[in-house]
Design a protein around this motif. Structure first.
Motif, PDB file in Angstrom:
ATOM      1  N   ALA A  87       0.830  -1.206   0.000  1.00  0.00           N
ATOM      2  CA  ALA A  87       0.000   0.000   0.000  1.00  0.00           C
ATOM      3  C   ALA A  87       0.864   1.256   0.000  1.00  0.00           C
ATOM      4  O   ALA A  87       0.589   2.223  -0.722  1.00  0.00           O
ATOM      5  CB  ALA A  87      -0.932  -0.003   1.218  1.00  0.00           C
ATOM      6  N   ALA A  88       1.930   1.248   0.803  1.00  0.00           N
ATOM      7  CA  ALA A  88       2.825   2.409   0.870  1.00  0.00           C
ATOM      8  C   ALA A  88       3.490   2.663  -0.483  1.00  0.00           C
ATOM      9  O   ALA A  88       3.640   3.809  -0.911  1.00  0.00           O
ATOM     10  CB  ALA A  88       3.884   2.188   1.952  1.00  0.00           C
ATOM     11  N   ASP A  89       3.876   1.589  -1.163  1.00  0.00           N
ATOM     12  CA  ASP A  89       4.500   1.738  -2.488  1.00  0.00           C
ATOM     13  C   ASP A  89       3.548   2.449  -3.457  1.00  0.00           C
ATOM     14  O   ASP A  89       3.965   3.311  -4.240  1.00  0.00           O
ATOM     15  CB  ASP A  89       4.883   0.377  -3.052  1.00  0.00           C
ATOM     16  CG  ASP A  89       6.088  -0.239  -2.358  1.00  0.00           C
ATOM     17  OD1 ASP A  89       6.814   0.494  -1.653  1.00  0.00           O
ATOM     18  OD2 ASP A  89       6.294  -1.467  -2.517  1.00  0.00           O
ATOM     19  N   GLN A  90       2.266   2.082  -3.405  1.00  0.00           N
ATOM     20  CA  GLN A  90       1.296   2.723  -4.301  1.00  0.00           C
ATOM     21  C   GLN A  90       1.082   4.186  -3.932  1.00  0.00           C
ATOM     22  O   GLN A  90       0.965   5.044  -4.812  1.00  0.00           O
ATOM     23  CB  GLN A  90      -0.043   1.962  -4.264  1.00  0.00           C
ATOM     24  CG  GLN A  90       0.044   0.510  -4.663  1.00  0.00           C
ATOM     25  CD  GLN A  90       0.830   0.288  -5.939  1.00  0.00           C
ATOM     26  OE1 GLN A  90       0.590   0.937  -6.958  1.00  0.00           O
ATOM     27  NE2 GLN A  90       1.788  -0.634  -5.892  1.00  0.00           N
ATOM     28  N   LEU A  91       1.039   4.481  -2.653  1.00  0.00           N
ATOM     29  CA  LEU A  91       0.891   5.873  -2.225  1.00  0.00           C
ATOM     30  C   LEU A  91       2.040   6.728  -2.747  1.00  0.00           C
ATOM     31  O   LEU A  91       1.841   7.882  -3.140  1.00  0.00           O
ATOM     32  CB  LEU A  91       0.837   5.953  -0.696  1.00  0.00           C
ATOM     33  CG  LEU A  91      -0.461   5.467  -0.042  1.00  0.00           C
ATOM     34  CD1 LEU A  91      -0.287   5.359   1.463  1.00  0.00           C
ATOM     35  CD2 LEU A  91      -1.617   6.392  -0.378  1.00  0.00           C
ATOM     36  N   ASP A  92       3.225   6.150  -2.780  1.00  0.00           N
ATOM     37  CA  ASP A  92       4.390   6.904  -3.266  1.00  0.00           C
ATOM     38  C   ASP A  92       4.283   7.211  -4.760  1.00  0.00           C
ATOM     39  O   ASP A  92       4.797   8.235  -5.223  1.00  0.00           O
ATOM     40  CB  ASP A  92       5.676   6.112  -2.986  1.00  0.00           C
ATOM     41  CG  ASP A  92       5.996   6.017  -1.495  1.00  0.00           C
ATOM     42  OD1 ASP A  92       5.414   6.797  -0.710  1.00  0.00           O
ATOM     43  OD2 ASP A  92       6.804   5.153  -1.126  1.00  0.00           O
ATOM     44  N   PHE A  93       3.616   6.341  -5.515  1.00  0.00           N
ATOM     45  CA  PHE A  93       3.458   6.586  -6.947  1.00  0.00           C
ATOM     46  C   PHE A  93       2.643   7.854  -7.226  1.00  0.00           C
ATOM     47  O   PHE A  93       2.843   8.519  -8.244  1.00  0.00           O
ATOM     48  CB  PHE A  93       2.794   5.393  -7.638  1.00  0.00           C
ATOM     49  CG  PHE A  93       3.745   4.309  -8.039  1.00  0.00           C
ATOM     50  CD1 PHE A  93       4.667   4.515  -9.055  1.00  0.00           C
ATOM     51  CD2 PHE A  93       3.717   3.073  -7.410  1.00  0.00           C
ATOM     52  CE1 PHE A  93       5.554   3.512  -9.432  1.00  0.00           C
ATOM     53  CE2 PHE A  93       4.600   2.066  -7.773  1.00  0.00           C
ATOM     54  CZ  PHE A  93       5.517   2.286  -8.796  1.00  0.00           C
ATOM     55  N   PHE A  94       1.709   8.163  -6.336  1.00  0.00           N
ATOM     56  CA  PHE A  94       0.846   9.322  -6.565  1.00  0.00           C
ATOM     57  C   PHE A  94       1.651  10.611  -6.672  1.00  0.00           C
ATOM     58  O   PHE A  94       1.255  11.539  -7.376  1.00  0.00           O
ATOM     59  CB  PHE A  94      -0.193   9.441  -5.446  1.00  0.00           C
ATOM     60  CG  PHE A  94      -1.327   8.464  -5.576  1.00  0.00           C
ATOM     61  CD1 PHE A  94      -2.530   8.841  -6.136  1.00  0.00           C
ATOM     62  CD2 PHE A  94      -1.181   7.159  -5.145  1.00  0.00           C
ATOM     63  CE1 PHE A  94      -3.580   7.939  -6.261  1.00  0.00           C
ATOM     64  CE2 PHE A  94      -2.218   6.249  -5.257  1.00  0.00           C
ATOM     65  CZ  PHE A  94      -3.421   6.638  -5.826  1.00  0.00           C
ATOM     66  N   GLN A  95       2.761  10.671  -5.966  1.00  0.00           N
ATOM     67  CA  GLN A  95       3.589  11.869  -6.023  1.00  0.00           C
ATOM     68  C   GLN A  95       4.144  12.085  -7.432  1.00  0.00           C
ATOM     69  O   GLN A  95       4.323  13.223  -7.873  1.00  0.00           O
ATOM     70  CB  GLN A  95       4.764  11.749  -5.034  1.00  0.00           C
ATOM     71  CG  GLN A  95       4.395  11.316  -3.617  1.00  0.00           C
ATOM     72  CD  GLN A  95       3.692  12.384  -2.824  1.00  0.00           C
ATOM     73  OE1 GLN A  95       3.834  13.565  -3.121  1.00  0.00           O
ATOM     74  NE2 GLN A  95       2.953  11.997  -1.806  1.00  0.00           N
TER      75      GLN A  95
END
Length: 266
Positions: A153-161
Motif C-alpha cells: 500500500a505504501a508503495d502505491q501511495l508513493d506513486f501518486f507523487q
C-alpha cells in the motif's frame, strides 16, 4: 518474529481517517468534473476526458472506503487464513497520450492501493483475533502478512507523487476548456455522468471500465465491492470547485501515511 507496533498502528489509523476524507472529497469533485468534461468543444476529447475522470472518481471512492475500513478493523476469528495482495498495474497498457495517461495511472495505482488496503485490513483483523485467542503462531503469521500488505500500500501511495502534476494539469484543462461553468452542473447530472463512465462493478462495469480493468491484474473480489455508496449520491448539492485536485496538503497526507504504514510492523 514480526509484531504489529500498537503505537504506530494507532497513528496510522488516525491518518487513515484523514486520507479517507480527502479521497472522499476528490471522488465527489471528479464526479462533477466528469459532467463538466462532457462540455469540451472537441467531442472525442470530451468523451475521453469524461471517461477518465469518471473512472478516477470511482477509484477515489474505493480508496476512501477502504481507508475508512482500515481505521475500524474489528477482530475476526478466521486467523488460520492468510491474505496478501497480488494486484499489479500493467504500465504497458497505458497507451494514451497526456493528460489521459496520468489519469489512467492514477486510477490504476488507486485500485492496486485499494486491494493492498483490503488485504491489510483482513490481516490486522485476523491478527487481533489470534491475539485474543492467544495463538502466538497465527498472530506472527498475520503480522507478517500485514507487513507485506502495508508495504504494498505504501508503495502505491508513493506513486501518486510522481504523476500529481500531470493529473492536476488534466484537472485544470477540464475546468478551463469546458463550455459550461462548474456551478451549472447539478448533482443528478454528475451522478449520471459518473455512472455512464463507471457502470456498476463488479457485476456490470461499463464498457470503458471493462477496458480499464484489463490494466489491473490480480484484484480480489472485495476490492470491487466496497461498503457504502459513491459520495455524489449523498450530496445535497454540488461540492465547491477545487482549483487544484491534488493539493500539497493532499500529497503530504499520502506521504505521511506511506511512512506510517512502513513502520506498522517491526
Amino acid at each position: 518474529m514480526p509484531d504489529v507496533v500498537a503505537e504506530n498502528r494507532l497513528l496510522s489509523k488516525d491518518n487513515a481517517n484523514r486520507v479517507s476524507a480527502v479521497f472522499n472529497v476528490a471522488a465527489a469533485a471528479t464526479a462533477i468534473g466528469t459532467a463538466v468534461a462532457l462540455a469540451f468543444p472537441e467531442p472525442a476529447v470530451s468523451k475521453a476526458m469524461a471517461i477518465r475522470l469518471g473512472i478516477t472518481s470511482g477509484v477515489c471512492w474505493y480508496v476512501s472506503a477502504m481507508f475508512g475500513a482500515y481505521a475500524l478493523d474489528p477482530p475476526r476469528d478466521d486467523f488460520g487464513e492468510v491474505s496478501e495482495s497480488g494486484a499489479t498495474f500493467r504500465e504497458d497498457l497505458v497507451t494514451d497520450e497526456e493528460p489521459f495517461a496520468s489519469l489512467h495511472r492514477f486510477a490504476g495505482r488507486g485500485l492496486v492501493l485499494t486491494d493492498a488496503l483490503a488485504a491489510l485490513v483482513r490481516s490486522l483483523e485476523r491478527y487481533d483475533g489470534a491475539i485474543a485467542a492467544e495463538d502466538a503462531d497465527a498472530a506472527s503469521t498475520q503480522a507478517a502478512a500485514a507487513q507485506t500488505n502495508a508495504i504494498s500500500a505504501a508503495d502505491q501511495l508513493d506513486f501518486f507523487q510522481q504523476f500529481a502534476p500531470q493529473v492536476n494539469a488534466a484537472w485544470d484543462s477540464t475546468l478551463t476548456e469546458a463550455a459550461i461553468d462548474w456551478n451549472s452542473v447539478t448533482v443528478d447530472q454528475a451522478h449520471q455522468a459518473f455512472v455512464d463512465a463507471w457502470g456498476d462493478p463488479p457485476d456490470s462495469p461499463s464498457e470503458p471500465m471493462q477496458e480499464f480493468l484489463t490494466s489491473v491484474e490480480g484484484l480480489s473480489s472485495e476490492t470491487l465491492s466496497p461498503d457504502g455508496q459513491h459520495p455524489i449520491l449523498d450530496a445535497g448539492e454540488a461540492p465547491a470547485r477545487p482549483d487544484i485536485l491534488l493539493t500539497e496538503e493532499f500529497l503530504q497526507e499520502l506521504s505521511d501515511t506511506s511512512t506510517q504504514l512502513r513502520q506498522l510492523v517491526a
